[in-house]
Design a protein around this motif. Structure first.
Motif, PDB file in Angstrom:
ATOM      1  N   GLY A   1       6.444  -5.136   3.711  1.00 57.21           N
ATOM      2  CA  GLY A   1       6.123  -4.699   2.358  1.00 57.21           C
ATOM      3  C   GLY A   1       5.319  -5.754   1.612  1.00 57.21           C
TER       4      GLY A   1
ATOM      5  N   ARG B   1       1.767  -5.865   3.209  1.00 52.32           N
ATOM      6  CA  ARG B   1       0.987  -4.684   2.813  1.00 52.32           C
ATOM      7  C   ARG B   1       0.489  -4.824   1.374  1.00 52.32           C
ATOM      8  NH1 ARG B   1      -2.028  -1.046   1.763  1.00 52.32           N
ATOM      9  NH2 ARG B   1      -1.549   1.144   1.549  1.00 52.32           N
TER      10      ARG B   1
ATOM     11  N   GLN C   1      -1.951   3.030  -4.085  1.00 49.56           N
ATOM     12  CA  GLN C   1      -1.261   3.618  -2.936  1.00 49.56           C
ATOM     13  C   GLN C   1      -0.251   2.635  -2.356  1.00 49.56           C
ATOM     14  OE1 GLN C   1      -3.821   5.077   0.182  1.00 49.56           O
ATOM     15  NE2 GLN C   1      -2.100   5.565   1.523  1.00 49.56           N
ATOM     16  N   ALA C   2      -0.640   1.369  -2.254  1.00 50.49           N
ATOM     17  CA  ALA C   2       0.281   0.351  -1.736  1.00 50.49           C
ATOM     18  C   ALA C   2       1.491   0.209  -2.651  1.00 50.49           C
ATOM     19  CB  ALA C   2      -0.437  -0.981  -1.569  1.00 50.49           C
TER      20      ALA C   2
ATOM     21  N   ASP D   1       2.812   2.523  -4.488  1.00 48.86           N
ATOM     22  CA  ASP D   1       3.681   3.668  -4.205  1.00 48.86           C
ATOM     23  C   ASP D   1       4.481   3.476  -2.928  1.00 48.86           C
ATOM     24  OD1 ASP D   1       2.949   5.074  -6.487  1.00 48.86           O
ATOM     25  OD2 ASP D   1       1.354   6.194  -5.461  1.00 48.86           O
ATOM     26  N   GLU D   2       3.891   2.807  -1.948  1.00 49.30           N
ATOM     27  CA  GLU D   2       4.535   2.623  -0.647  1.00 49.30           C
ATOM     28  C   GLU D   2       5.539   1.475  -0.620  1.00 49.30           C
ATOM     29  OE1 GLU D   2       1.377   2.078   2.168  1.00 49.30           O
ATOM     30  OE2 GLU D   2       0.554   4.077   1.811  1.00 49.30           O
ATOM     31  N   VAL D   3       5.272   0.397  -1.369  1.00 48.64           N
ATOM     32  CA  VAL D   3       6.085  -0.811  -1.188  1.00 48.64           C
ATOM     33  C   VAL D   3       6.903  -1.220  -2.406  1.00 48.64           C
ATOM     34  CG1 VAL D   3       4.504  -1.682   0.583  1.00 48.64           C
ATOM     35  CG2 VAL D   3       4.279  -2.495  -1.764  1.00 48.64           C
TER      36      VAL D   3
ATOM     37  N   GLU E   1      12.280  -3.159   2.747  1.00 42.38           N
ATOM     38  CA  GLU E   1      10.864  -3.512   2.780  1.00 42.38           C
ATOM     39  C   GLU E   1      10.170  -3.271   1.441  1.00 42.38           C
ATOM     40  OE1 GLU E   1       9.125  -4.848   5.462  1.00 42.38           O
ATOM     41  OE2 GLU E   1      11.130  -5.085   6.280  1.00 42.38           O
ATOM     42  N   ARG E   2      10.930  -2.888   0.404  1.00 46.88           N
ATOM     43  CA  ARG E   2      10.312  -2.518  -0.872  1.00 46.88           C
ATOM     44  C   ARG E   2      10.624  -3.533  -1.965  1.00 46.88           C
ATOM     45  NH1 ARG E   2      10.226   3.871  -1.624  1.00 46.88           N
ATOM     46  NH2 ARG E   2       8.308   3.282  -2.657  1.00 46.88           N
TER      47      ARG E   2
END
Length: 137
Positions: free
Chosen positions: A5, A8, A23-24, A26-28, A114-115
């Motif tokens: 995370g 990224r 977008q990253a 939102d993902e991490v 991972e967040r």
């Protein structure tokens, strides 16, 4: 070693692309991100982080965050960064100056898996604003 995370997110912020950064995020980033910093317009969580990065990318389209040191312990990652960029867009009410900036920052990120769940940061805004001509030398 930092988790995926962290990796990224760091890669995304150096992409120069606001959509990639969003977008990253939102993902991490966890939906309930706690952001220990003054954030614009009373936003919180991932939306605050997206606004910070869209503002920085508009003002400094070539912004680069170089990580000088990374310390990990348990669920936390501490980074000491050097930030560089050219002031080519409006920033904090200042029209573009074309000036280059170089300043330091330190961030502590707390992860849940991972967040990123929590962020603390200290940014050398004095140095940044002085280099932009907004403050005297």
């Amino acid at each position: 070693m930092p988790n995926t995370g962290f990796t990224r997110f760091h890669e995304a912020i150096n992409s120069g692309d606001a959509d990639v950064v969003a977008q990253a995020i939102d993902e991490v980033v966890t939906p309930g991100l706690i952001f220990h910093a003054p954030v614009p317009m009373g936003l919180s969580g991932p939306q605050a982080l997206k606004l910070v990065w869209s503002t920085l990318l508009r003002a400094f389209p070539d912004i680069r965050v170089s990580t000088e040191d990374v310390i990990t312990e348990g669920d936390k990652v501490v980074m000491r960064n050097t930030v560089t960029g050219t002031h080519l867009g409006e920033y904090r009410g200042m029209p573009p100056t074309g000036r280059q900036v170089r300043y330091n920052e330190i961030f502590v990120l707390r992860f849940e898996g991972e967040r990123i769940a929590e962020v603390w940061g200290v940014v050398d805004l004095y140095s940044q604003l002085r280099q932009l001509g907004a403050l005297p030398d």
